[in-house]
Motif scaffolding. Structure first.
Motif, PDB file in Angstrom:
ATOM      1  N   THR A   1      -1.421  -7.005   7.004  1.00  0.00           N
ATOM      2  CA  THR A   1      -1.188  -6.829   5.572  1.00  0.00           C
ATOM      3  C   THR A   1      -0.864  -5.370   5.299  1.00  0.00           C
ATOM      4  N   THR A   2       0.402  -5.050   5.167  1.00  0.00           N
ATOM      5  CA  THR A   2       0.814  -3.646   4.998  1.00  0.00           C
ATOM      6  C   THR A   2       0.315  -3.055   3.691  1.00  0.00           C
ATOM      7  N   THR A   3       0.217  -3.882   2.653  1.00  0.00           N
ATOM      8  CA  THR A   3      -0.208  -3.373   1.355  1.00  0.00           C
ATOM      9  C   THR A   3      -1.725  -3.198   1.260  1.00  0.00           C
ATOM     10  N   SER A   4      -2.440  -3.433   2.340  1.00  0.00           N
ATOM     11  CA  SER A   4      -3.875  -3.154   2.361  1.00  0.00           C
ATOM     12  C   SER A   4      -4.140  -1.711   2.760  1.00  0.00           C
ATOM     13  N   HIS A   5      -3.093  -0.979   3.129  1.00  0.00           N
ATOM     14  CA  HIS A   5      -3.229   0.413   3.543  1.00  0.00           C
ATOM     15  C   HIS A   5      -2.811   1.337   2.412  1.00  0.00           C
ATOM     16  N   ILE A   6      -3.681   2.284   2.094  1.00  0.00           N
ATOM     17  CA  ILE A   6      -3.419   3.224   1.014  1.00  0.00           C
ATOM     18  C   ILE A   6      -2.186   4.079   1.315  1.00  0.00           C
ATOM     19  N   ALA A   7      -1.875   4.287   2.614  1.00  0.00           N
ATOM     20  CA  ALA A   7      -0.697   5.078   2.983  1.00  0.00           C
ATOM     21  C   ALA A   7       0.588   4.416   2.498  1.00  0.00           C
ATOM     22  N   VAL A   8       0.590   3.085   2.428  1.00  0.00           N
ATOM     23  CA  VAL A   8       1.761   2.351   1.950  1.00  0.00           C
ATOM     24  C   VAL A   8       1.785   2.309   0.434  1.00  0.00           C
ATOM     25  N   THR A   9       0.648   1.949  -0.163  1.00  0.00           N
ATOM     26  CA  THR A   9       0.620   1.785  -1.618  1.00  0.00           C
ATOM     27  C   THR A   9       0.752   3.116  -2.353  1.00  0.00           C
ATOM     28  N   ILE A  10       0.264   4.207  -1.773  1.00  0.00           N
ATOM     29  CA  ILE A  10       0.377   5.505  -2.451  1.00  0.00           C
ATOM     30  C   ILE A  10       1.828   5.953  -2.490  1.00  0.00           C
ATOM     31  N   VAL A  11       2.604   5.605  -1.461  1.00  0.00           N
ATOM     32  CA  VAL A  11       4.035   5.940  -1.480  1.00  0.00           C
ATOM     33  C   VAL A  11       4.745   5.167  -2.585  1.00  0.00           C
ATOM     34  N   LEU A  12       4.435   3.874  -2.708  1.00  0.00           N
ATOM     35  CA  LEU A  12       5.029   3.069  -3.772  1.00  0.00           C
ATOM     36  C   LEU A  12       4.639   3.617  -5.143  1.00  0.00           C
ATOM     37  N   ALA A  13       3.357   3.982  -5.305  1.00  0.00           N
ATOM     38  CA  ALA A  13       2.873   4.493  -6.583  1.00  0.00           C
ATOM     39  C   ALA A  13       3.478   5.862  -6.904  1.00  0.00           C
ATOM     40  N   MET A  14       3.611   6.720  -5.884  1.00  0.00           N
ATOM     41  CA  MET A  14       4.176   8.059  -6.117  1.00  0.00           C
ATOM     42  C   MET A  14       5.658   7.979  -6.465  1.00  0.00           C
ATOM     43  N   LEU A  15       6.368   7.025  -5.882  1.00  0.00           N
ATOM     44  CA  LEU A  15       7.776   6.840  -6.237  1.00  0.00           C
ATOM     45  C   LEU A  15       7.918   6.459  -7.708  1.00  0.00           C
ATOM     46  N   VAL A  16       7.013   5.589  -8.173  1.00  0.00           N
ATOM     47  CA  VAL A  16       7.018   5.206  -9.588  1.00  0.00           C
ATOM     48  C   VAL A  16       6.664   6.411 -10.455  1.00  0.00           C
TER      49      VAL A  16
END
Length: 249
Positions: A116-131
């Motif tokens: 589950t890639t979206t269980s890692h903060i390293a992935v979700t923080i990139v998505l959130a920072m792009l927004v």
């Protein structure tokens, strides 16, 4: 630990979140292809396949794949239009891409042996920072220095406006943190609970009850996967509204 080893009954719920190089080895650099890379690529391929199959014929009487593609397209389009207004519809392709990537990553993570890639903060923080960065840049491009007006609550009494401004600034910069932790935390917690409960299925006496519990939790995780994709996307639309709409309180 000795008793666990003697009984052969061990549960390691966090092992499923370990990032591992795909082609062996122990060292992980920024260019290393890992299980995270693999499942992110699978998510992208699955999204592309769904959209291409759904738009291949574009029949008046839609097929199942076309119905799914049109349903998701219409759902996200209506969300963007209702939350951000007509001015925000031009950013619909990005919002749709974000929603599909998170949704498919969440759903693929429910497959056995999947990651589950979206269980890692390293992935979700990139998505959130792009927004966060995209909305901030867009806000200054459209409103100039007037974008800072969103931090000044003009409807409040003058004496407390500076205090509210500080609170508004802090809450604005906390957005990417809460945006990313909410998604990663919910998925990690849910998958860990499922793994722990599933571990008890090895007990013969409790196995029927445990299997039923795991099935129920799995259904709940399926719902969480969809809801978290929706929550992340609608929050993106809310933040986007701040940039394209009226910045004055």
């Amino acid at each position: 630990m000795a008793e666990e080893g003697a009984s052969g009954f061990q549960i390691h719920p966090m092992d499923q979140f370990i990032v591992k190089p795909l082609f062996g080895g122990d060292h992980i650099a920024w260019y290393t292809i890992t299980n995270v890379t693999l499942w992110m690529a699978i998510a992208v391929v699955a999204i592309a396949a769904m959209l291409m199959l759904g738009t291949r014929r574009r029949a008046i009487v839609p097929s199942r794949s076309q119905s799914v593609a049109e349903m998701i397209y219409g759902f996200v389009y209506n969300m963007v239009e209702e939350v951000t207004g007509r001015e925000g519809v031009k950013y619909f392709p990005y919002v749709l891409t974000l929603f599909l990537f998170i949704l498919f990553s969440n759903l693929l993570g429910l497959l056995p042996t999947a990651f589950t890639t979206t269980s890692h903060i390293a992935v979700t923080i990139v998505l959130a920072m792009l927004v966060f960065l995209g909305v901030t840049v867009l806000g200054f491009v459209k409103h100039g220095i007037g974008f800072l007006g969103m931090f000044w609550v003009s409807s409040a009494p003058l004496a407390i406006r500076p205090v509210l401004a500080v609170i508004e600034v802090i809450s604005y910069f906390v957005r990417p943190v809460s945006h990313s932790i909410r998604l990663a935390g919910n998925l990690m917690a849910g998958h860990a609970v499922v793994k722990v409960i599933a571990g008890f299925a090895t007990l013969v006496v409790a196995s029927p009850v445990v299997i039923g519990a795991v099935t129920a939790l799995y259904g709940l995780e399926l719902l969480v996967a969809c809801v978290q994709a929706y929550v992340f996307t609608i929050l993106t639309c809310v933040y986007l509204r701040d940039a394209v709409g009226d910045v004055h309180h």
